[in-house]
Enzyme design. Structure first.
Site, mmCIF file in Angstrom:
data_model
loop_
_atom_site.group_PDB
_atom_site.id
_atom_site.type_symbol
_atom_site.label_atom_id
_atom_site.label_comp_id
_atom_site.label_asym_id
_atom_site.label_seq_id
_atom_site.Cartn_x
_atom_site.Cartn_y
_atom_site.Cartn_z
ATOM 1 N N VAL A 12 0.834 -1.210 0.000
ATOM 2 C CA VAL A 12 0.000 0.000 0.000
ATOM 3 C C VAL A 12 0.870 1.263 0.000
ATOM 4 O O VAL A 12 0.668 2.172 -0.817
ATOM 5 C CB VAL A 12 -0.949 -0.006 1.225
ATOM 6 C CG1 VAL A 12 -1.634 1.342 1.384
ATOM 7 C CG2 VAL A 12 -1.993 -1.107 1.073
ATOM 8 N N GLU A 156 -7.666 1.878 2.888
ATOM 9 C CA GLU A 156 -7.208 1.541 1.539
ATOM 10 C C GLU A 156 -7.953 0.306 1.037
ATOM 11 O O GLU A 156 -8.112 -0.654 1.760
ATOM 12 C CB GLU A 156 -5.700 1.227 1.632
ATOM 13 C CG GLU A 156 -5.044 1.005 0.333
ATOM 14 C CD GLU A 156 -5.350 2.112 -0.641
ATOM 15 O OE1 GLU A 156 -4.913 3.240 -0.414
ATOM 16 O OE2 GLU A 156 -6.050 1.856 -1.640
ATOM 17 N N PHE A 157 -8.399 0.347 -0.215
ATOM 18 C CA PHE A 157 -9.109 -0.809 -0.764
ATOM 19 C C PHE A 157 -8.361 -1.427 -1.937
ATOM 20 O O PHE A 157 -8.912 -2.234 -2.670
ATOM 21 C CB PHE A 157 -10.523 -0.401 -1.204
ATOM 22 C CG PHE A 157 -11.342 0.188 -0.085
ATOM 23 C CD1 PHE A 157 -11.881 -0.632 0.897
ATOM 24 C CD2 PHE A 157 -11.539 1.557 0.013
ATOM 25 C CE1 PHE A 157 -12.616 -0.099 1.953
ATOM 26 C CE2 PHE A 157 -12.264 2.100 1.059
ATOM 27 C CZ PHE A 157 -12.805 1.269 2.029
ATOM 28 N N LEU A 158 -7.096 -1.016 -2.147
ATOM 29 C CA LEU A 158 -6.403 -1.525 -3.343
ATOM 30 C C LEU A 158 -6.063 -3.005 -3.205
ATOM 31 O O LEU A 158 -5.804 -3.499 -2.109
ATOM 32 C CB LEU A 158 -5.168 -0.692 -3.680
ATOM 33 C CG LEU A 158 -3.922 -0.677 -2.798
ATOM 34 C CD1 LEU A 158 -3.051 -1.894 -3.016
ATOM 35 C CD2 LEU A 158 -3.125 0.580 -3.112
ATOM 36 N N ARG A 159 -6.130 -3.667 -4.345
ATOM 37 C CA ARG A 159 -5.817 -5.102 -4.383
ATOM 38 C C ARG A 159 -4.426 -5.301 -4.952
ATOM 39 O O ARG A 159 -4.024 -4.572 -5.863
ATOM 40 C CB ARG A 159 -6.812 -5.837 -5.301
ATOM 41 C CG ARG A 159 -8.225 -5.800 -4.826
ATOM 42 C CD ARG A 159 -9.178 -6.082 -5.967
ATOM 43 N NE ARG A 159 -9.117 -5.018 -6.985
ATOM 44 C CZ ARG A 159 -9.749 -5.054 -8.147
ATOM 45 N NH1 ARG A 159 -10.458 -6.106 -8.483
ATOM 46 N NH2 ARG A 159 -9.653 -4.055 -9.001
ATOM 47 N N ASN A 217 -13.793 -5.934 3.822
ATOM 48 C CA ASN A 217 -13.022 -7.162 3.624
ATOM 49 C C ASN A 217 -13.751 -8.394 4.183
ATOM 50 O O ASN A 217 -13.666 -9.481 3.611
ATOM 51 C CB ASN A 217 -11.634 -7.033 4.252
ATOM 52 C CG ASN A 217 -10.640 -6.438 3.260
ATOM 53 O OD1 ASN A 217 -10.974 -6.203 2.101
ATOM 54 N ND2 ASN A 217 -9.422 -6.189 3.696
ATOM 55 N N LYS A 261 -15.982 -16.782 -7.221
ATOM 56 C CA LYS A 261 -15.185 -17.807 -7.885
ATOM 57 C C LYS A 261 -14.751 -18.823 -6.823
ATOM 58 O O LYS A 261 -14.025 -18.475 -5.886
ATOM 59 C CB LYS A 261 -13.956 -17.139 -8.531
ATOM 60 C CG LYS A 261 -13.152 -18.044 -9.407
ATOM 61 C CD LYS A 261 -13.744 -18.122 -10.784
ATOM 62 C CE LYS A 261 -12.954 -19.083 -11.670
ATOM 63 N NZ LYS A 261 -13.701 -19.457 -12.860
ATOM 64 N N CYS A 270 -4.520 -9.661 3.610
ATOM 65 C CA CYS A 270 -5.603 -8.899 4.264
ATOM 66 C C CYS A 270 -6.814 -9.706 4.714
ATOM 67 O O CYS A 270 -7.192 -9.649 5.883
ATOM 68 C CB CYS A 270 -6.083 -7.806 3.318
ATOM 69 S SG CYS A 270 -4.856 -6.541 3.075
HETATM 70 C C1 UDX Z 1 -8.019 -7.570 -0.583
HETATM 71 C C2 UDX Z 1 -9.198 -6.620 -0.835
HETATM 72 O O1 UDX Z 1 -9.844 -7.012 -2.040
HETATM 73 C C3 UDX Z 1 -8.711 -5.187 -0.924
HETATM 74 O O2 UDX Z 1 -9.804 -4.315 -1.080
HETATM 75 C C4 UDX Z 1 -7.959 -4.831 0.347
HETATM 76 O O3 UDX Z 1 -7.439 -3.529 0.303
HETATM 77 C C5 UDX Z 1 -6.812 -5.822 0.576
HETATM 78 O O4 UDX Z 1 -7.340 -7.156 0.590
HETATM 79 P P1 UDX Z 1 -6.074 -8.663 -2.058
HETATM 80 O O5 UDX Z 1 -5.647 -9.344 -0.802
HETATM 81 O O6 UDX Z 1 -5.035 -8.001 -2.896
HETATM 82 O O7 UDX Z 1 -7.154 -7.515 -1.717
HETATM 83 O O8 UDX Z 1 -6.784 -9.750 -2.949
HETATM 84 P P2 UDX Z 1 -8.255 -10.071 -3.468
HETATM 85 O O9 UDX Z 1 -8.327 -9.800 -4.909
HETATM 86 O O10 UDX Z 1 -9.286 -9.468 -2.604
HETATM 87 O O11 UDX Z 1 -8.287 -11.670 -3.275
HETATM 88 C C6 UDX Z 1 -8.140 -12.237 -1.988
HETATM 89 C C7 UDX Z 1 -8.182 -13.744 -2.068
HETATM 90 O O12 UDX Z 1 -9.490 -14.203 -2.369
HETATM 91 C C8 UDX Z 1 -7.271 -14.348 -3.130
HETATM 92 O O13 UDX Z 1 -6.619 -15.491 -2.609
HETATM 93 C C9 UDX Z 1 -8.210 -14.735 -4.232
HETATM 94 O O14 UDX Z 1 -7.752 -15.797 -5.016
HETATM 95 C C10 UDX Z 1 -9.444 -15.138 -3.425
HETATM 96 N N1 UDX Z 1 -10.693 -15.036 -4.209
HETATM 97 C C11 UDX Z 1 -11.122 -13.826 -4.643
HETATM 98 C C12 UDX Z 1 -11.402 -16.191 -4.494
HETATM 99 O O15 UDX Z 1 -11.023 -17.300 -4.110
HETATM 100 N N2 UDX Z 1 -12.562 -16.076 -5.202
HETATM 101 C C13 UDX Z 1 -13.032 -14.880 -5.645
HETATM 102 O O16 UDX Z 1 -14.105 -14.862 -6.279
HETATM 103 C C14 UDX Z 1 -12.285 -13.709 -5.356
#
Ligand code: UDX
Length: 461
Positions: A12, A156-159, A217, A261, A270
């Site tokens: 971040v 922060e909501f960035l991925r 989250n 998914k 996170c």
């Molecule tokens: C997350 C939040 O989305 C973000 O807003 C926050 O700031 C930080 O935490 P991130 O950890 O980068 O972001 O990943 P994210 O895209 O949210 O995925 C998290 C996990 O969930 C991954 O392991 C992903 O594979 C899994 N996931 C996500 C699934 O298994 N199925 C889905 O449909 C979506």
């Protein structure tokens, strides 16, 4: 333009710093990790993140790195706190880093005559800003919020993997503060940063801003654990397929298509940490968070679904060569934190399997975890060579583009466990043994490996 400092150069902090620098702001990034500072000063990045490299190269002139908080406060007008808030063993968050930097910022503020803004981006449980951060800053600086310095929560909501794009195009900005001046100063900065493309800005108090981040989250985690539960049910019914179910329910606008998914469970720095922290803080205030506990429990168990699938397909795993395609917690990152692949590989090894793994980005991190216990493949085909089974655990594009023939050509038996549902089952069932999360194994598929392989080999020859 404002001079801005960032304390804590993780995903971040660094992404936000580089994005500001690319828009012309002079930025100072502070971190206590000397190795990381050396990497950054030599023009390299400490982690992989799409688009960040190019942006970093373009914006170098506006980027400085330091280990000195005093210097950063003195030479900037606003400081974003972006240090980590990791989990303790009981799930609650460890505030050591944030308290440490707040003390240092407070001391530095003592010597500053101009107004300085402090913005908390780190994820912190409700009331931390009002009860901990505010108190430390006031005590250490001997100054007053609102008059001498500002304090704002700006979650922060960035991925990871899409962090640059998420910073330039967020769905929302949340600005929480008890002090109007602090709020307005930060709002002004963000409006200037976004120019004509400003997102919706929600003004609230600190505790709501803190809660919004956790609720956000926790809801995302709930969606993933929900669809994984449906996937596990699907796996027991002939003809059932979670992909079809997810697609249909996602068309209901009350549900929406994203985060449905099915897979091996959520990982990353996170979601798991935040759900556990919300559980812990709820219990501390006397509320038993049944739903959140179930979300967490489903996720803890989900990687075992992949191991169970491997056992039902291969029988005894002892001596079987299992090719793992993808170990990062999701695609487009080299991050292995809380990746379900770790649990899955550990269990496969415990059952006596020989594990060979490939990942386009995360192999170095994987080596730190498993050392000599597994084999690391240079590319996806080397990983598949002579394997009894292939397990897909990260949805990298280079795996998505693979065809059934790739598996037939290299594997001992072309047998796939699609832990991420990256393939259309119909494209694979005729030439490989194809199993997947949320899809009931076909009886015929469970028995005809060699027939399929030989037929296919003959066709290829
Ligand atoms: C997350 C939040 O989305 C973000 O807003 C926050 O700031 C930080 O935490 P991130 O950890 O980068 O972001 O990943 P994210 O895209 O949210 O995925 C998290 C996990 O969930 C991954 O392991 C992903 O594979 C899994 N996931 C996500 C699934 O298994 N199925 C889905 O449909 C979506």
């Amino acid at each position: 333009m404002e001079r801005i400092s960032f304390v804590g150069l993780g995903v971040v902090g660094l992404i936000t710093q580089v994005c500001f620098a690319s828009r012309g702001y002079y930025t100072i990034g502070v971190d206590s990790d000397e190795q990381k500072l050396r990497t950054l000063r030599s023009g390299n990045l400490p982690f992989h993140e799409p688009q960040l490299r190019e942006l970093f190269d373009e914006a170098k002139i506006n980027v400085k790195f330091s280990d000195d908080i005093d210097y950063a406060i003195e030479n900037s007008r606003l400081t974003f706190i972006t240090v980590g808030t990791p989990s303790k063993p009981d799930g609650c968050i460890d505030l050591t880093q944030i308290m440490h930097v707040c003390r240092a910022i407070g001391r530095a503020l003592r010597n500053k005559s101009e107004y300085h803004g402090v913005v908390v981006k780190s994820t912190i449980v409700p009331s931390t800003t009002d009860n901990v951060i505010k108190r430390i800053l006031e005590e250490e600086s001997n100054k007053n919020i609102g008059k001498d310095f500002g304090l704002v929560v700006n979650p922060e909501f960035l991925r990871e993997g899409t962090g640059v794009n998420d910073t330039f195009h967020p769905h929302l900005l949340v600005i929480g503060s008890s002090d109007k001046r602090s709020q307005e100063e930060l709002e002004r900065l963000w409006l200037e940063f976004y120019n004509k493309d400003a997102p919706v800005i929600l003004m609230t108090n600190c505790v709501n801003a803190e809660l919004i981040k956790y609720a956000n989250n926790a809801f995302l985690a709930t969606k993933v654990s929900f669809i994984n539960s449906i996937a596990n049910i699907c796996q027991k019914f002939d003809g059932a397929d979670v992909e079809k179910v997810a697609k249909a329910i996602g068309m209901d606008p009350r549900i929406g298509p994203l985060f449905l998914k099915a897979g091996p469970g959520y990982g990353g720095s996170c979601l798991r940490k935040d759900v556990k922290a919300l559980i812990s803080v709820s219990q501390a205030i006397g509320f038993y968070p049944t739903l959140l506990m179930a979300v967490d429990q489903v996720n803890e168990l989900q990687p075992m679904q992949v191991v169970e699938l491997a056992k039902s397909v291969l029988g005894d795993l002892k001596g079987k060569i299992i090719a793992i395609l993808g170990v990062a917690f999701k695609k487009d990152t080299d991050d292995m934190r809380e990746a379900p692949s770790i649990k899955i590989i550990r269990h496969l090894l415990q059952h006596g399997a020989k594990v060979r793994a490939h990942d386009p980005m995360a192999l170095e991190s994987l080596k730190k975890i498993f050392g000599g216990e597994i084999i690391y493949a240079k590319n996806k085909f080397e990983c598949l060579t002579n394997a009894d089974c292939c397990v897909i655990l990260t949805e990298w594009d280079e795996y998505k583009s693979m065809k059934p023939d790739d598996f037939v050509k290299y594997m001992k038996t072309p047998c796939i466990i699609d832990g991420r549902r990256i393939y259309n089952a119909n494209d694979f069932v005729h030439s490989t043994k194809y199993f997947a999360i949320g899809l009931k194994p076909d009886k015929e598929q469970l028995t005809n490996t060699y027939k399929i392989k030989n037929q296919r080999k003959r066709r290829l020859e």
